[in-house]
Motif scaffolding. Structure first.
Motif, PDB file in Angstrom:
ATOM      1  N   GLN A 194      51.545 -17.253 -17.505  1.00 38.02           N
ATOM      2  CA  GLN A 194      51.697 -18.686 -17.815  1.00 38.02           C
ATOM      3  C   GLN A 194      52.735 -18.947 -18.909  1.00 38.02           C
ATOM      4  O   GLN A 194      53.558 -19.840 -18.789  1.00 38.02           O
ATOM      5  CB  GLN A 194      50.358 -19.299 -18.279  1.00 38.02           C
ATOM      6  CG  GLN A 194      49.481 -19.754 -17.152  1.00 38.02           C
ATOM      7  CD  GLN A 194      48.483 -18.649 -16.793  1.00 38.02           C
ATOM      8  OE1 GLN A 194      47.938 -18.001 -17.676  1.00 38.02           O
ATOM      9  NE2 GLN A 194      48.293 -18.429 -15.510  1.00 38.02           N
ATOM     10  N   THR A 195      52.682 -18.191 -19.996  1.00 35.93           N
ATOM     11  CA  THR A 195      53.513 -18.548 -21.157  1.00 35.93           C
ATOM     12  C   THR A 195      54.648 -17.558 -21.399  1.00 35.93           C
ATOM     13  O   THR A 195      55.522 -17.812 -22.222  1.00 35.93           O
ATOM     14  CB  THR A 195      52.649 -18.640 -22.441  1.00 35.93           C
ATOM     15  OG1 THR A 195      52.128 -17.333 -22.738  1.00 35.93           O
ATOM     16  CG2 THR A 195      51.506 -19.608 -22.259  1.00 35.93           C
ATOM     17  N   GLY A 196      54.661 -16.432 -20.687  1.00 36.55           N
ATOM     18  CA  GLY A 196      55.712 -15.430 -20.871  1.00 36.55           C
ATOM     19  C   GLY A 196      56.549 -15.293 -19.615  1.00 36.55           C
ATOM     20  O   GLY A 196      56.765 -16.269 -18.896  1.00 36.55           O
ATOM     21  N   ASP A 207      57.967 -23.389 -29.638  1.00 33.14           N
ATOM     22  CA  ASP A 207      58.732 -24.617 -29.392  1.00 33.14           C
ATOM     23  C   ASP A 207      59.967 -24.305 -28.562  1.00 33.14           C
ATOM     24  O   ASP A 207      60.427 -23.179 -28.530  1.00 33.14           O
ATOM     25  CB  ASP A 207      59.212 -25.209 -30.734  1.00 33.14           C
ATOM     26  CG  ASP A 207      58.053 -25.794 -31.518  1.00 33.14           C
ATOM     27  OD1 ASP A 207      56.999 -26.044 -30.900  1.00 33.14           O
ATOM     28  OD2 ASP A 207      58.214 -25.967 -32.738  1.00 33.14           O
ATOM     29  N   LYS A 208      60.529 -25.349 -27.962  1.00 34.81           N
ATOM     30  CA  LYS A 208      61.772 -25.173 -27.194  1.00 34.81           C
ATOM     31  C   LYS A 208      62.962 -25.198 -28.152  1.00 34.81           C
ATOM     32  O   LYS A 208      62.919 -25.869 -29.184  1.00 34.81           O
ATOM     33  CB  LYS A 208      61.917 -26.327 -26.198  1.00 34.81           C
ATOM     34  CG  LYS A 208      60.948 -26.230 -25.027  1.00 34.81           C
ATOM     35  CD  LYS A 208      61.723 -26.353 -23.716  1.00 34.81           C
ATOM     36  CE  LYS A 208      60.862 -26.183 -22.475  1.00 34.81           C
ATOM     37  NZ  LYS A 208      60.046 -24.988 -22.409  1.00 34.81           N
ATOM     38  N   ASP A 243      52.771 -12.140 -19.969  1.00 35.07           N
ATOM     39  CA  ASP A 243      51.820 -13.222 -19.665  1.00 35.07           C
ATOM     40  C   ASP A 243      52.455 -14.152 -18.629  1.00 35.07           C
ATOM     41  O   ASP A 243      53.581 -14.610 -18.792  1.00 35.07           O
ATOM     42  CB  ASP A 243      51.471 -14.003 -20.933  1.00 35.07           C
ATOM     43  CG  ASP A 243      50.424 -15.063 -20.643  1.00 35.07           C
ATOM     44  OD1 ASP A 243      49.306 -14.695 -20.252  1.00 35.07           O
ATOM     45  OD2 ASP A 243      50.746 -16.266 -20.765  1.00 35.07           O
ATOM     46  N   PRO A 281      61.801 -17.168 -27.238  1.00 28.95           N
ATOM     47  CA  PRO A 281      60.669 -17.398 -26.335  1.00 28.95           C
ATOM     48  C   PRO A 281      59.743 -16.175 -26.226  1.00 28.95           C
ATOM     49  O   PRO A 281      60.064 -15.090 -26.700  1.00 28.95           O
ATOM     50  CB  PRO A 281      61.343 -17.692 -25.002  1.00 28.95           C
ATOM     51  CG  PRO A 281      62.697 -17.110 -25.095  1.00 28.95           C
ATOM     52  CD  PRO A 281      63.055 -16.957 -26.544  1.00 28.95           C
ATOM     53  N   ASN A 282      58.636 -16.416 -25.574  1.00 26.58           N
ATOM     54  CA  ASN A 282      57.657 -15.359 -25.301  1.00 26.58           C
ATOM     55  C   ASN A 282      58.172 -14.510 -24.138  1.00 26.58           C
ATOM     56  O   ASN A 282      58.359 -15.013 -23.033  1.00 26.58           O
ATOM     57  CB  ASN A 282      56.343 -16.061 -24.933  1.00 26.58           C
ATOM     58  CG  ASN A 282      55.203 -15.104 -24.622  1.00 26.58           C
ATOM     59  OD1 ASN A 282      55.421 -13.905 -24.441  1.00 26.58           O
ATOM     60  ND2 ASN A 282      53.999 -15.641 -24.547  1.00 26.58           N
ATOM     61  N   LYS A 303      49.300 -14.769 -24.902  1.00 25.83           N
ATOM     62  CA  LYS A 303      49.454 -16.217 -24.632  1.00 25.83           C
ATOM     63  C   LYS A 303      50.049 -16.874 -25.860  1.00 25.83           C
ATOM     64  O   LYS A 303      49.460 -16.880 -26.926  1.00 25.83           O
ATOM     65  CB  LYS A 303      48.089 -16.854 -24.355  1.00 25.83           C
ATOM     66  CG  LYS A 303      47.591 -16.581 -22.961  1.00 25.83           C
ATOM     67  CD  LYS A 303      46.867 -17.765 -22.354  1.00 25.83           C
ATOM     68  CE  LYS A 303      46.376 -17.428 -20.952  1.00 25.83           C
ATOM     69  NZ  LYS A 303      47.288 -16.654 -20.135  1.00 25.83           N
ATOM     70  N   ASN A 304      51.228 -17.431 -25.727  1.00 26.19           N
ATOM     71  CA  ASN A 304      51.863 -18.118 -26.848  1.00 26.19           C
ATOM     72  C   ASN A 304      52.995 -18.964 -26.294  1.00 26.19           C
ATOM     73  O   ASN A 304      53.761 -18.510 -25.450  1.00 26.19           O
ATOM     74  CB  ASN A 304      52.440 -17.091 -27.837  1.00 26.19           C
ATOM     75  CG  ASN A 304      52.962 -17.751 -29.098  1.00 26.19           C
ATOM     76  OD1 ASN A 304      52.358 -18.680 -29.613  1.00 26.19           O
ATOM     77  ND2 ASN A 304      54.103 -17.276 -29.594  1.00 26.19           N
ATOM     78  N   THR A 305      53.052 -20.220 -26.736  1.00 30.01           N
ATOM     79  CA  THR A 305      54.120 -21.104 -26.278  1.00 30.01           C
ATOM     80  C   THR A 305      54.919 -21.607 -27.475  1.00 30.01           C
ATOM     81  O   THR A 305      54.561 -22.610 -28.083  1.00 30.01           O
ATOM     82  CB  THR A 305      53.548 -22.297 -25.482  1.00 30.01           C
ATOM     83  OG1 THR A 305      52.708 -21.776 -24.440  1.00 30.01           O
ATOM     84  CG2 THR A 305      54.658 -23.123 -24.844  1.00 30.01           C
TER      85      THR A 305
END
Ligand code: HEC
Length: 225
Positions: free
Chosen positions: A27-29, A88-89, A25, A20-21, A84-86
């Motif tokens: 929102q995405t981290g 995959d799960k 950040d 994960p990130n 900002k980077n999302t």
């Protein structure tokens, strides 16, 4: 993209894990997590929402990371660039454990005066040498109890497949201390051959000399496997 995640781990049939990130950040981290929540994710494998973090995060080893070292890692993560980077799960085909043990209350700093114990700290919670260098058990996770340092874990990549070496005295017992240190820090064996990734890349190039001494002393003390 440093620390922004996305690296895929699919060596084991048990999972396709995606890193994960972990940049700040919000929102995405992990920028919205408290220091204690970040430490709990590393040492207890638990996210703030209560979900469990799966392999290959070596939570069993990181449970032993000292309070000071955990705080230093949190400080470092907080000061990294937010990205900002999302990714995959991750997908796990095996159930994850409900937890990795009781909550980690406090872990004292390792005492550098005790060379073997300090070397053990560096080789497991801090440097996770033993995570890669112990033989995988039936679930794919390293068998730290039965085959510590005995090698056999496989790593696929653009280099083909590398296999973690036996770093107990069976594997490197005949090497001099200087030769073991060159293998760790420069990725070169005594016969001049180069170590393939994930070894041989410069994470370990700048280990302090006293720390390297402690690691080598510890490897020499492992039961020969
Ligand atoms: C991410 C996995 C990983 C981690 C972490 C790791 N290693 Fe390795 N190591 C390997 C692999 C794979 C090889 C074999 C590379 C090859 O065959 O070219 C290797 C090779 C070695 C060798 C060469 C031995 C030989 O006979 O070829 C030594 C010594 C060694 N590692 C020591 C360490 C120490 C000490 C640490 C911790 C400071 C460590 N490694 C951390 C994966 C890892």
């Amino acid at each position: 993209m440093e620390l922004a995640g996305g690296l895929v781990f699919d060596e084991s049939p048990a999972f396709v894990a995606v890193a994960p990130n972990i940049t700040p950040d919000v929102q995405t981290g992990i920028g919205g997590w408290t220091d204690a929540q970040i430490v709990a994710s590393i040492r207890e494998g638990r996210r703030p929402d209560g979900t469990i973090i799966g392999p290959p995060m070596p939570i069993g080893l990181y449970r032993g990371l000292s309070d000071g070292d955990s705080a230093a890692i949190v400080a470092y993560l907080r000061h990294s660039e937010p990205v900002k980077n999302t990714p995959d799960k991750s997908k796990y085909n095996v159930p994850l454990p409900p937890n990795y043990g009781s909550p980690v209350a406090a872990v004292p700093e390792p005492n550098r005066a005790y060379k073997l114990a300090y070397g053990a700290y560096l080789a497991s919670p801090a440097g996770h040498c033993t995570e890669c260098h112990s033989t995988p058990g039936p679930q794919g996770a390293p068998d730290l109890a039965g085959s510590l340092g005995a090698g056999g874990m496989q790593f696929k990549g653009p280099w083909g497949v590398s296999v973690a070496s036996n770093i107990t005295p069976t594997g490197i017992g005949k090497w001099t201390d200087a030769q073991v240190k060159t293998a760790i820090t420069k990725g070169v064996r005594p016969d001049g051959s180069k170590l393939l990734p994930p070894m041989g890349i410069p994470y370990y190039a700048n280990i302090a000399p006293a720390d390297l001494d402690a690691i080598v002393a510890y490897l020499r003390s492992l039961p020969a496997k």
